[in-house]
Design a protein around this motif. Structure first.
Motif, PDB file in Angstrom:
ATOM      1  N   ARG A 114      -6.293 -10.729  -4.199  1.00  0.00           N
ATOM      2  CA  ARG A 114      -5.428 -11.652  -4.940  1.00  0.00           C
ATOM      3  C   ARG A 114      -4.654 -12.602  -4.033  1.00  0.00           C
ATOM      4  O   ARG A 114      -4.023 -13.546  -4.481  1.00  0.00           O
ATOM      5  CB  ARG A 114      -4.437 -10.897  -5.826  1.00  0.00           C
ATOM      6  N   GLY A 115      -4.696 -12.322  -2.718  1.00  0.00           N
ATOM      7  CA  GLY A 115      -3.982 -13.176  -1.772  1.00  0.00           C
ATOM      8  C   GLY A 115      -2.683 -12.588  -1.274  1.00  0.00           C
ATOM      9  O   GLY A 115      -2.113 -13.079  -0.302  1.00  0.00           O
ATOM     10  N   THR A 116      -2.197 -11.535  -1.918  1.00  0.00           N
ATOM     11  CA  THR A 116      -0.990 -10.836  -1.468  1.00  0.00           C
ATOM     12  C   THR A 116      -1.221  -9.333  -1.592  1.00  0.00           C
ATOM     13  O   THR A 116      -1.880  -8.865  -2.525  1.00  0.00           O
ATOM     14  CB  THR A 116       0.240 -11.231  -2.307  1.00  0.00           C
ATOM     15  N   PHE A 117      -0.654  -8.597  -0.646  1.00  0.00           N
ATOM     16  CA  PHE A 117      -0.749  -7.138  -0.674  1.00  0.00           C
ATOM     17  C   PHE A 117       0.242  -6.576  -1.686  1.00  0.00           C
ATOM     18  O   PHE A 117       1.368  -7.075  -1.815  1.00  0.00           O
ATOM     19  CB  PHE A 117      -0.424  -6.549   0.704  1.00  0.00           C
ATOM     20  N   SER A 118      -0.159  -5.495  -2.374  1.00  0.00           N
ATOM     21  CA  SER A 118       0.812  -4.740  -3.165  1.00  0.00           C
ATOM     22  C   SER A 118       1.729  -3.979  -2.216  1.00  0.00           C
ATOM     23  O   SER A 118       1.452  -3.865  -1.012  1.00  0.00           O
ATOM     24  CB  SER A 118       0.092  -3.760  -4.096  1.00  0.00           C
ATOM     25  N   SER A 119       2.824  -3.438  -2.722  1.00  0.00           N
ATOM     26  CA  SER A 119       3.757  -2.711  -1.858  1.00  0.00           C
ATOM     27  C   SER A 119       3.072  -1.502  -1.225  1.00  0.00           C
ATOM     28  O   SER A 119       3.298  -1.216  -0.037  1.00  0.00           O
ATOM     29  CB  SER A 119       4.993  -2.287  -2.651  1.00  0.00           C
ATOM     30  N   ARG A 120       2.231  -0.808  -1.977  1.00  0.00           N
ATOM     31  CA  ARG A 120       1.531   0.362  -1.426  1.00  0.00           C
ATOM     32  C   ARG A 120       0.514  -0.074  -0.369  1.00  0.00           C
ATOM     33  O   ARG A 120       0.446   0.521   0.717  1.00  0.00           O
ATOM     34  CB  ARG A 120       0.834   1.129  -2.546  1.00  0.00           C
ATOM     35  N   GLN A 121      -0.266  -1.080  -0.667  1.00  0.00           N
ATOM     36  CA  GLN A 121      -1.227  -1.583   0.319  1.00  0.00           C
ATOM     37  C   GLN A 121      -0.528  -2.046   1.585  1.00  0.00           C
ATOM     38  O   GLN A 121      -0.992  -1.784   2.696  1.00  0.00           O
ATOM     39  CB  GLN A 121      -2.026  -2.737  -0.292  1.00  0.00           C
ATOM     40  N   ARG A 122       0.616  -2.696   1.427  1.00  0.00           N
ATOM     41  CA  ARG A 122       1.345  -3.236   2.572  1.00  0.00           C
ATOM     42  C   ARG A 122       1.853  -2.121   3.488  1.00  0.00           C
ATOM     43  O   ARG A 122       1.763  -2.220   4.720  1.00  0.00           O
ATOM     44  CB  ARG A 122       2.503  -4.104   2.090  1.00  0.00           C
ATOM     45  N   GLU A 123       2.393  -1.044   2.911  1.00  0.00           N
ATOM     46  CA  GLU A 123       2.929   0.020   3.761  1.00  0.00           C
ATOM     47  C   GLU A 123       1.813   0.779   4.470  1.00  0.00           C
ATOM     48  O   GLU A 123       1.964   1.172   5.634  1.00  0.00           O
ATOM     49  CB  GLU A 123       3.821   0.971   2.954  1.00  0.00           C
TER      50      GLU A 123
ATOM     51  N   SER B 117       4.732   9.833  10.334  1.00  0.00           N
ATOM     52  CA  SER B 117       5.094   8.876   9.291  1.00  0.00           C
ATOM     53  C   SER B 117       5.520   9.602   8.014  1.00  0.00           C
ATOM     54  O   SER B 117       4.948  10.644   7.662  1.00  0.00           O
ATOM     55  CB  SER B 117       3.895   7.973   8.976  1.00  0.00           C
ATOM     56  N   PRO B 118       6.490   9.061   7.278  1.00  0.00           N
ATOM     57  CA  PRO B 118       6.872   9.666   5.998  1.00  0.00           C
ATOM     58  C   PRO B 118       5.857   9.392   4.891  1.00  0.00           C
ATOM     59  O   PRO B 118       5.953   9.996   3.810  1.00  0.00           O
ATOM     60  CB  PRO B 118       8.208   8.988   5.676  1.00  0.00           C
TER      61      PRO B 118
ATOM     62  N   GLY C 234      -5.392  17.676  -4.747  1.00  0.00           N
ATOM     63  CA  GLY C 234      -4.132  17.275  -5.360  1.00  0.00           C
ATOM     64  C   GLY C 234      -2.907  17.453  -4.484  1.00  0.00           C
ATOM     65  O   GLY C 234      -1.817  17.009  -4.852  1.00  0.00           O
ATOM     66  N   SER C 235      -3.070  18.077  -3.326  1.00  0.00           N
ATOM     67  CA  SER C 235      -1.921  18.298  -2.443  1.00  0.00           C
ATOM     68  C   SER C 235      -1.576  17.021  -1.687  1.00  0.00           C
ATOM     69  O   SER C 235      -2.452  16.202  -1.379  1.00  0.00           O
ATOM     70  CB  SER C 235      -2.233  19.414  -1.438  1.00  0.00           C
ATOM     71  N   LEU C 236      -0.287  16.857  -1.386  1.00  0.00           N
ATOM     72  CA  LEU C 236       0.148  15.719  -0.583  1.00  0.00           C
ATOM     73  C   LEU C 236      -0.059  16.023   0.898  1.00  0.00           C
ATOM     74  O   LEU C 236       0.321  17.089   1.376  1.00  0.00           O
ATOM     75  CB  LEU C 236       1.625  15.412  -0.849  1.00  0.00           C
ATOM     76  N   GLN C 237      -0.656  15.080   1.613  1.00  0.00           N
ATOM     77  CA  GLN C 237      -0.991  15.288   3.019  1.00  0.00           C
ATOM     78  C   GLN C 237      -0.523  14.095   3.853  1.00  0.00           C
ATOM     79  O   GLN C 237      -0.393  12.971   3.357  1.00  0.00           O
ATOM     80  CB  GLN C 237      -2.516  15.441   3.184  1.00  0.00           C
ATOM     81  N   THR C 238      -0.273  14.357   5.155  1.00  0.00           N
ATOM     82  CA  THR C 238       0.008  13.258   6.069  1.00  0.00           C
ATOM     83  C   THR C 238      -1.261  12.420   6.249  1.00  0.00           C
ATOM     84  O   THR C 238      -2.381  12.892   6.011  1.00  0.00           O
ATOM     85  CB  THR C 238       0.482  13.787   7.430  1.00  0.00           C
ATOM     86  N   LEU C 239      -1.098  11.186   6.687  1.00  0.00           N
ATOM     87  CA  LEU C 239      -2.212  10.245   6.630  1.00  0.00           C
ATOM     88  C   LEU C 239      -3.271  10.466   7.695  1.00  0.00           C
ATOM     89  O   LEU C 239      -4.372   9.912   7.594  1.00  0.00           O
ATOM     90  CB  LEU C 239      -1.671   8.821   6.692  1.00  0.00           C
ATOM     91  N   ASP C 240      -2.993  11.277   8.705  1.00  0.00           N
ATOM     92  CA  ASP C 240      -4.057  11.601   9.651  1.00  0.00           C
ATOM     93  C   ASP C 240      -5.199  12.333   8.958  1.00  0.00           C
ATOM     94  O   ASP C 240      -6.352  12.280   9.410  1.00  0.00           O
ATOM     95  CB  ASP C 240      -3.522  12.437  10.806  1.00  0.00           C
TER      96      ASP C 240
END
Length: 325
Positions: free
Chosen positions: A147-156, A193-194, A202-208
């Motif tokens: 779309r030409g701009t990142f969403s907030s999630r994509q940006r982070e 990173s937070p 379904g578990s939350l994981q760090t991005l590594d």
């Protein structure tokens, strides 16, 4: 009318011209002398470094053109056609590997080589391409928002990958650190990173957890540098060429992204060959896309492809290499 007097400077120029032979005059003017066309100078072969820099320049030009032309409604094949046109215009002699152009959920698959995905507003587009020059490879990836701009999630998420790349490049020392060391630094950064994402269970994981590929690779005539004999566990050595390409692949969110640049190993550290040539930061990418869209219409209809051949030295293996300890 009397012939006007010829000034002194003009007389001197005429005297010089009178001394030139017809062959010299023809060569100076690009024409023919009495014995035929002036000889064509023999091209001076490029050094390995010059060829790599040229291959990177060509690939960066194609990435920049994709940023300018990408629009919702285009297909992945249309984007490849844009890349082919730039490669041929700029003097590439082949492809280091088949283009990887992946939009939306296709980008979660790092080895995706399809053509039919449609660029959709809100999705990301991953473009991983490499031209060759005199047979030497380049390899450059950009992730852009359709779309030409990142969403907030994509940006982070993209911001973290970009931070990881910059940190590894700045920290690496010639004759001290290895590509493997750099990978360990990026894993540590991802873990600290937070930011989190959900694994398949379904578990939350760090991005590594969502970056299962090597941080980068050497480049030679084969894009992964197999022909060079360079070991990614050995310290960096001067005059090596390499990539740094952190990313993340979040199937639960349909997001895949990476940023990849090409580097030359100098006496002390790394020089980024591609960074000055094509935007990397989110705001810079958005600025290029906004300027292009303000000045041109959307592309309509499929674009015809006239691809260059894949280099015979290209590796016959998946483009992304799996992570190793």
């Amino acid at each position: 009318m009397p012939t006007p007097a010829v000034p002194g400077a003009a007389r001197r120029r005429l005297a010089v011209i009178a001394l030139l032979t017809p062959v010299a005059l023809a060569g100076a003017c690009g024409g023919e002398g009495p014995s035929g066309p002036a000889p064509t100078p023999t091209p001076v072969p490029l050094t390995r470094e010059q060829a790599v820099r040229e291959a990177v320049r060509i690939t960066a030009a194609a990435q920049l053109e994709v940023m300018r032309q990408a629009r919702p409604g285009m297909t992945e094949g249309d984007v490849k056609a844009v890349i082919d046109q730039v490669f041929q215009r700029e003097g590439a002699d082949g492809l280091a590997f088949e283009h990887i152009v992946a939009t939306g959920a296709h980008a979660v698959e790092a080895h995706y080589f399809g053509n039919d995905g449609v660029l959709t507003d809100g999705d990301l587009l991953v473009v991983d391409i490499g031209a060759t020059r005199d047979g030497w490879a380049s390899d450059l990836t950009r992730t852009i928002p359709v779309r030409g701009t990142f969403s907030s999630r994509q940006r982070e998420l993209y911001g973290l990958a970009l931070e990881a790349q910059g940190m590894a490049a700045r920290r690496a020392r010639t004759a001290v650190d290895s590509l493997h060391d750099m990978q360990d630094w990026v894993i540590e950064l991802y873990q600290a990173s937070p930011l989190r994402a959900r694994a398949p269970d379904g578990s939350l994981q760090t991005l590594d957890t969502f970056n299962p590929y090597r941080l980068g690779h050497y480049m030679g005539r084969r894009v992964h540098g197999e022909d060079t004999g360079w070991d990614w566990r050995a310290p960096l050595a001067e005059d090596q060429a390499l990539t740094i390409e952190p990313g993340m692949y979040l199937a639960s969110e349909g997001i895949g992204l990476r940023v990849e640049d090409d580097y030359w190993v100098g006496p002390v550290g790394l020089e980024c060959l591609s960074c000055p040539l094509v935007p990397r930061g989110a705001v810079d990418i958005e600025t290029v896309m906004a300027a292009a869209r303000a000045g041109g219409p959307e592309v309509t209809g499929p674009l015809a492809r006239t691809p260059l051949p894949v280099s015979p030295e290209a590796a016959a293996q998946p483009h992304m290499q799996p992570l190793e300890d």
